[in-house]
Design an enzyme around this catalytic site. Structure first.
Site, PDB file in Angstrom:
ATOM      1  N   ASN A   1       0.857  -1.174   0.000  1.00  0.00           N
ATOM      2  CA  ASN A   1       0.000   0.000   0.000  1.00  0.00           C
ATOM      3  C   ASN A   1       0.896   1.227   0.000  1.00  0.00           C
ATOM      4  OD1 ASN A   1      -2.308  -1.631   0.201  1.00  0.00           O
ATOM      5  ND2 ASN A   1      -2.137  -1.706   2.412  1.00  0.00           N
TER       6      ASN A   1
ATOM      7  N   HIS B   1       6.547  -1.754   3.697  1.00  0.00           N
ATOM      8  CA  HIS B   1       6.305  -3.143   4.061  1.00  0.00           C
ATOM      9  C   HIS B   1       5.406  -3.782   3.014  1.00  0.00           C
ATOM     10  CE1 HIS B   1       3.029  -0.808   5.824  1.00  0.00           C
ATOM     11  NE2 HIS B   1       2.283  -1.902   5.759  1.00  0.00           N
TER      12      HIS B   1
END
Length: 118
Positions: A89, A102
């Site tokens: 994201n 991440h």
């Protein structure tokens, strides 16, 4: 959006916050997500806070990005059937809430309408 200092992921690396760690080396750490969106939902993150998102990581350290993808593949092989989704994201509108790059490794039957969070 400015990153938290230190991020929750850096606090996991420092063992200030407990996590169910499934992989760790000198560059990355991987742990089960606390709000899983699939039977296998593992977060893979670099130990460095230098990059807030995957775009910055790809530009700044493509070898680290490739390593994260390789770790994700290995986790999917170990914890599932080797098939997986890898979700990054990027930005608040995409659902990113932790501004320490991440990846979400998702495998197994996904909950309808989910893409991974944080």
């Amino acid at each position: 959006m400015p990153p938290e200092s230190p991020s929750i992921f850096s606090r996991i690396v420092a063992r200030e916050i407990p996590a169910d760690i499934v992989y760790e080396d000198d560059r990355v750490i991987a742990f089960h997500d606390i709000a899983p969106q699939a039977p296998v939902h593992v977060v893979v993150t670099p130990k460095t806070e230098a990059f807030t998102d995957v775009v910055g990581l790809a530009a700044g350290d493509p070898e680290l990005l490739a390593h994260m993808v390789d770790v994700a593949r290995s986790i999917a092989e170990d914890l599932s059937d080797g098939q997986f989704r890898l979700v990054f994201n990027t930005g608040p509108a995409s659902g990113q809430t932790v501004f320490h790059v991440h990846a979400h490794v998702l495998s197994g039957a996904l909950e309808e309408g989910t893409l991974g969070t944080q």
